[in-house]
Every structure is written in C-alpha cells, then in structure tokens.
Design an enzyme around this catalytic site. Structure first.
Site, short mmCIF file in Angstrom:
data_model
loop_
_atom_site.label_atom_id
_atom_site.label_comp_id
_atom_site.label_asym_id
_atom_site.label_seq_id
_atom_site.Cartn_x
_atom_site.Cartn_y
_atom_site.Cartn_z
N SER A 1 -3.65 -1.51 -4.77
CA SER A 1 -2.89 -0.43 -5.41
C SER A 1 -1.60 -1.01 -6.01
CB SER A 1 -2.55 0.64 -4.38
OG SER A 1 -1.89 1.72 -4.98
N ARG B 1 6.26 1.72 2.47
CA ARG B 1 5.99 0.37 1.94
C ARG B 1 7.19 -0.57 2.11
NH1 ARG B 1 2.15 2.56 2.76
NH2 ARG B 1 0.41 3.10 1.40
N GLU C 1 4.27 -1.24 -6.14
CA GLU C 1 4.02 -1.51 -4.72
C GLU C 1 3.68 -2.99 -4.57
OE1 GLU C 1 0.26 -0.56 -1.84
OE2 GLU C 1 1.35 1.17 -2.60
#
Length: 298
Positions: free
Chosen positions: A222, A172, A292
């Site tokens: 998410s 990420r 995230e």
C-alpha cells in the site's frame, strides 16, 4: 571513512561492496549500496552499529524490503539486512521473534500453538522489525494492539527494551522512526483460541488479499496512508488514475492504492508515478496523499 576500512575492521563478517539492491526489494527496483551487511547474530549487529556510529557511517536497516522504494541512486554508507536474524520462540501465550523473521512465519507459528490476535497479518510480506517500525496493520488489526515489548540496539551499541507505551505508536508510526534505534526483537502477547478457528480467519484474510490486491506483480504494498475521511485507493480511482503508467511503474488496475512493476520499472518511475498521483488528487479533491511507503535514497 572509506568502505574498505569497515570491511577491514570486521574481516569475519558478511559485508559486501557494491550490491545491487533491486535483487532484494519487493518492487525489484533500487540502485547500488556502497556496503551491505548481513548479521548472523545480535552480537555482530551490535558491534557494527556501534562502529558505524562512531565513524559517522550512514546506516540504513532493512528486513524484507517490502514497504519501501529505493531510488536509482541507491544507498550510501552501510545497508544492513537483518533477514538472518529470524528466530521465533513461543512461551505460554507470548511469541518472541527476532527482527528478520517474517510476519507470515509468526502468524503461522501462532496458529500452530492456538494463539490468536495477529491473524490480520497472515499475508503481510514484511519482517517483524519492519512491522514494529511502521506499526503495520491490516483489516482492523495493528501491531500496537498485540505488541508487549521490543528490544533495540541504540546507535551507540547498547541494548535497550521498550514497552508498548514507550514506543508511542500511532498510525504507521513508532518512536523508533525518530530515535535511530535498530529493532532486534519483538514480543507479542496473544490469546488462546481454537486452532481451526484461527486458521479459518487467516484463510479469510488471505482470500480477501488475493481477490483485491495485485499479488501477481512486484509492488511495494500500500503506497499511501489513509487520509482522514477518505480512502486513498478510491480517491485515486475517482481521479481516473487507475492504470496510469510511467515507464514500468503502473497504478494497479486491480487496486488503485498499489503501484506495481509491470516490467523493468526503475525507482524514478515509481517516484514519478507517486508525485503525479499526489498532484492530480490534490487538484481534483483538495486532499494531500501522504506516502505510507518509505522512499530511500536521493
């Protein structure tokens, strides 16, 4: 400088004042932006980026605004939406897409040209620029596995090309998160395959998404990164937080890794739910949940 100066400097461009960002985010939350710019060409984007940098105007670059939360205070300076830069071109087994193209469109065009490799992204609602920026991934696939190169505009307004290795991808994360560069395009190198087989894999991934994710409500996707050795959703569920709600923001009852807008949520509701989840999971299991999702604004 005041916002009028930038508008005056570029009278022919689509630059607007005092825009409610909640109309453009997947969560349907977010305060007001001082200025919003929708570039129609890379040349327009390049000019404005260089001007804003030279005049110390804070810049935030967004695509589909899918994996982020904008606070109720909104965004100062200039917010740039690259959604009008949405061209996709195929050459052999390569697909080049500009930053505002949706990942879903790129996967569909890949399927139409019998090119495999990015089926995992078939249902991701973000833009190409956002996917490269955060090294998006799902179902075992990640951008770094298929990206050949990316073009960016530097803060000074220069166009630069990065190879896959240059981008220093990790989970990420990409180099662009640290440089202030603005992604303008990405080239993916894919593999020839049977179109029907590609479509079958895409349908399988989309069915998994529909069965497991709360697609019926606005959300930021998410919320937390996967902690090493754990799954964020399971930790949240085991902590008894599924269904926990502040205002209109709720830990999804369908998938605990998502926070959904059940109606009239605010940015503060989202941030407060995130902080509560982090505190409880830390207390119960000693695990730090790292976001995230990007949280933008004060």
């Amino acid at each position: 400088m005041n916002t009028n100066e930038l508008i005056t400097a570029f009278p022919g461009l689509d630059i607007r004042q005092h825009v409610a960002l909640s109309a453009y985010t997947n969560t349907r939350v977010g305060g007001e932006a001082d200025l919003v710019f929708w570039p129609r060409t890379v040349a327009e984007l390049r000019e404005v980026v260089a001007y804003a940098t030279a005049h110390d105007v804070p810049m935030t670059v967004l695509g589909n605004a899918s994996n982020l939360i904008i606070t109720d205070d909104g965004l100062r300076g200039l917010t740039i939406f690259v959604t009008k830069l949405n061209e996709v071109a195929v050459s052999g087994n390569r697909i080049k897409a500009t930053a505002g193209a949706t990942i879903i469109d790129v996967t569909q065009i890949a399927r139409e040209h019998s090119l495999a490799g990015i089926e995992w992204a078939a249902g991701i609602p973000g833009s190409v620029g956002g996917a490269v920026f955060m090294n998006a991934g799902a179902y075992g696939g990640q951008v770094d596995g298929w990206l050949e190169s990316a073009e960016v505009i530097t803060p000074a307004g220069e166009i630069k090309s990065y190879s896959n290795a240059d981008l220093q991808f990790s989970y990420r994360h990409s180099l662009v998160q640290d440089t202030g560069d603005v992604i303008i395009s990405a080239t993916f190198k894919l593999q020839p395959d049977d179109g029907a087989a590609i479509e079958a894999r895409m349908e399988d991934f989309n069915q998994k998404r529909a069965s497991k994710q709360p697609l019926e409500f606005p959300s930021c996707g998410s919320v937390f990164k996967r902690p090493e050795g754990y799954f964020a959703g399971k930790l949240i569920m085991d902590a008894g937080l599924q269904g926990f709600q502040i205002g209109g923001a709720q830990v999804s009852t369908k998938h605990a890794g998502f926070i959904v807008n059940r109606g009239n949520a605010t940015g503060s509701d989202y941030v407060n739910v995130i902080k509560h989840v982090q505190a409880v999971v830390k207390e119960k299991f000693g695990v730090d949940l790292e976001t995230e999702v990007r949280i933008l604004g004060n």
